[in-house]
Scaffold this active site. Structure first.
Site, PDB file in Angstrom:
ATOM      1  N   GLN A   1       0.828  -1.196   0.000  1.00  0.00           N
ATOM      2  CA  GLN A   1       0.000   0.000   0.000  1.00  0.00           C
ATOM      3  C   GLN A   1       0.872   1.260   0.000  1.00  0.00           C
ATOM      4  OE1 GLN A   1      -0.198  -2.532   2.147  1.00  0.00           O
ATOM      5  NE2 GLN A   1      -2.320  -3.156   2.516  1.00  0.00           N
TER       6      GLN A   1
ATOM      7  N   GLN B   1      -0.689   0.027  -5.695  1.00  0.00           N
ATOM      8  CA  GLN B   1      -1.713  -0.414  -4.757  1.00  0.00           C
ATOM      9  C   GLN B   1      -2.168   0.766  -3.900  1.00  0.00           C
ATOM     10  OE1 GLN B   1      -0.688  -3.895  -2.475  1.00  0.00           O
ATOM     11  NE2 GLN B   1      -2.508  -3.778  -1.188  1.00  0.00           N
ATOM     12  N   ASP B   2      -3.501   0.949  -3.800  1.00  0.00           N
ATOM     13  CA  ASP B   2      -4.101   1.984  -2.946  1.00  0.00           C
ATOM     14  C   ASP B   2      -3.711   3.403  -3.362  1.00  0.00           C
ATOM     15  OD1 ASP B   2      -5.069  -0.184  -1.600  1.00  0.00           O
ATOM     16  OD2 ASP B   2      -4.251   0.339   0.354  1.00  0.00           O
TER      17      ASP B   2
ATOM     18  N   ASP C   1      -6.856  -2.461  -5.673  1.00  0.00           N
ATOM     19  CA  ASP C   1      -7.714  -1.607  -4.841  1.00  0.00           C
ATOM     20  C   ASP C   1      -7.336  -0.130  -4.982  1.00  0.00           C
ATOM     21  OD1 ASP C   1      -8.647  -4.074  -3.918  1.00  0.00           O
ATOM     22  OD2 ASP C   1      -7.405  -4.028  -2.118  1.00  0.00           O
TER      23      ASP C   1
ATOM     24  N   ARG D   1     -13.943  -5.179  -5.369  1.00  0.00           N
ATOM     25  CA  ARG D   1     -14.147  -6.275  -4.426  1.00  0.00           C
ATOM     26  C   ARG D   1     -14.518  -5.677  -3.069  1.00  0.00           C
ATOM     27  NH1 ARG D   1      -8.300  -8.762  -2.531  1.00  0.00           N
ATOM     28  NH2 ARG D   1      -7.147  -6.786  -2.308  1.00  0.00           N
TER      29      ARG D   1
END
Length: 564
Positions: A361, A383-384, A405, A473
């Site tokens: 992240q 990521q993130d 994500d 998700r």
């Protein structure tokens, strides 16, 4: 040292007297505590905390909100106590610092909610007050959940935190949920009815001819024009006047790396901004950031309200950093740029985190800024990337790049006319675009993706069909994401959506699609979860700028265009 520690005895005396003062005034439309609590997300806990007598739903709600205030102060005391310990690891201290920051915001949100509830003794709120209060109470739960998630990562290395702080926080979360639930039941029926949606209708405030309407004095206009280059036309050029309106800019400073402006760093310019501006009608403090790569970590605190930042354009004005979980930062504290100041506006800026896919992240931008807007900006990471943490946010004509994500959080957020670019992840990884974090069915939060384009970034193009890409998700139990009237290219898997773990949240989430187009928009082979829906225009209207963000009340003041 120097932190103010509240006296629990004093707080008990201060708050408990008003609790019972409410209930003594109740006279008609009384309902038993047991009946009210059946509608709560935690009915057993609700019955334990509410007085065992009949009262109006509004009085029960006021009681619960004030009890939430009392508990929030107790939790702040606990955090201050633990933060003073010399035995904590650096990782644990970082988590507690995040919790302290979030809990201080929570206390402010609860106090404001309580003020609105007490002020409206006739039980009738303006629609905007209902939306404001539900938004604040939703953010309280989000703040506590963020803290809880952080504490869980260090719990095994500190049993005291596991046995005390986490237990206290879990109970407080239930209390805040009861407060939100009772408020929702008592007042949400006052909110305006949803109307059929005219998706072609433009409601754009003072927006004219593709330009952001900046209304300036001769002095500020001269500084602005000089900074941009005389005679050049830009997306945000428009000279408003008293008759035509415009977004008032009351002052301007310029940031330039070459020393030609007022400041060479963005942080210095933020520090110079006025404190506690009441609303947008008093005028924005404009920070114009000239072309350049600014390697700094910027945090806009809550007292720097109604701040506007304008850059020279995407990939021209770049704010960049590389903090990541892989290098010891928390997800919450890894952003290159973070903002919690209400009314924040950013235009023509790139926000970047260069940590890369191997560092887990790594947030480029985190926003907990209510009634904030980002126009023609880009957010780049893996990521993130984009952490839409809480409250109400709007993104228009932005570019968003990432892998796992990479649009996540628990704000009420609309992304409109944006380009969403999944990138190439590490071998063996897949790309879920969104991970929405709603934990309570009464929260007014979710991600609405409207009239956007989802297509592969250049590095992913050769691997489309090999790397699986999904619309989202379920990060949390009541995860809510809607994709409507958007172009979905062929990188989207036929099933559309991915699980988080097993059957977690598949019956409680709300995922929906409406009137999308492109090779990835075919819904015939989509997931068959209970929480997944192909919706019609009437249902889609719930996720438009006005109905979802109450945007007609605040976006016109900002000047950023939007489709209602």
């Amino acid at each position: 040292m120097g932190r103010k520690i509240f006296s629990i005895a004093t707080l008990s005396f201060f708050y408990l007297i008003p609790f019972f003062a409410f209930l003594a005034t109740a006279n008609d439309n009384l309902v038993p505590q047991e009946t009210i609590c059946e509608s709560s997300h935690y009915p057993s806990y609700c019955r334990n905390i509410l007085p065992k007598q009949k009262a109006k739903i509004h009085d029960f709600a006021r009681f619960s909100i004030q009890k939430s205030i009392f508990q929030s102060h107790k939790f702040l005391n606990s955090l201050n106590f633990y933060l003073g310990s010399s035995t904590l690891s650096k990782e644990t201290k970082n988590v507690i610092k995040d919790c302290l920051f979030l809990s201080q915001l929570t206390s402010q949100y609860l106090s404001k909610s309580n003020y609105i509830a007490l002020k409206n003794t006739n039980e009738t709120f303006y629609t905007s007050q209902v939306d404001d209060t539900q938004t604040l109470l939703s953010a309280v739960i989000t703040n506590h959940q963020t803290c809880l998630d952080g504490l869980m990562t260090v719990a095994n290395s500190n049993l005291t935190i596991k046995n005390y702080l986490i237990s206290q926080l879990s109970n407080d979360n239930k209390l805040h949920s009861v407060s939100l639930g009772l408020f929702t039941k008592g007042w949400m029926h006052e909110k305006k009815n949803k109307t059929l949606w005219n998706s072609r209708g433009w409601h754009s405030g003072n927006f004219r001819n593709g330009r952001l309407p900046l209304k300036m004095s001769n002095r500020t206009r001269a500084i602005y024009d000089s900074s941009r280059g005389r005679g050049k036309k830009h997306d945000d050029d428009y000279d408003g006047d008293d008759d035509e309106g415009g977004v008032l800019v009351r002052d301007i400073v310029v940031v330039s790396k070459d020393g030609s402006g007022n400041f060479t760093t963005i942080n210095d310019a933020v520090a110079a901004a006025p404190n506690n501006t009441i609303n947008a009608t008093n005028g924005y403090f404009l920070i114009f950031i000239k072309e350049g790569i600014y390697e700094e970590y910027v945090s806009i605190p809550q007292n720097k309200a109604y701040l506007m930042m304008i850059g020279d354009g995407i990939n021209q004005t770049v704010i960049t950093g590389n903090h990541s979980v892989g290098d010891g930062w928390t997800t919450f504290n890894s952003p290159t740029f973070a903002v919690v100041a209400p009314g924040f506006v950013a235009v023509n800026i790139t926000f970047r985190n260069t940590a890369g896919p191997s560092k887990f992240q790594a947030v480029a931008m985190r926003s907990g800024a209510d009634m904030s807007a980002f126009y023609r900006c880009s957010f780049e990471g893996y990521q993130d990337t984009l952490y839409t943490h809480s409250l109400r946010q709007f993104y228009k004509e932005c570019d968003i790049y990432g892998t796992i994500d990479f649009i996540f959080g628990n704000a009420a957020v609309v992304l409109q006319n944006c380009n969403i670019y999944p990138r190439l992840p590490l071998p063996g990884q897949f790309n879920p675009i969104t991970a929405q974090g709603r934990t309570d069915p009464n929260q007014n939060t979710g991600i609405s993706i409207h009239n956007c384009t989802i297509k592969p970034a250049e590095d992913l193009v050769p691997s489309v069909g090999i790397v699986k890409t999904y619309l989202g998700r379920p990060w949390k139990e009541y995860s809510r994401t809607v994709v409507m009237q958007s172009l979905l290219e062929n990188l989207i898997e036929p099933s559309g959506w991915s699980i988080w773990s097993g059957d977690f949240a598949l019956s409680t989430l709300y995922y929906a699609e409406y009137d999308n187009r492109g090779a990835g928009a075919n819904t015939s082979n989509r997931v068959i979860w209970q929480g997944y829906h192909v919706i019609n225009a009437t249902d889609a209207a719930n996720f438009t700028v006005d109905n979802f963000l109450h945007g007609n009340d605040w976006l016109p003041q900002i000047g950023v265009p939007y489709i209602n």
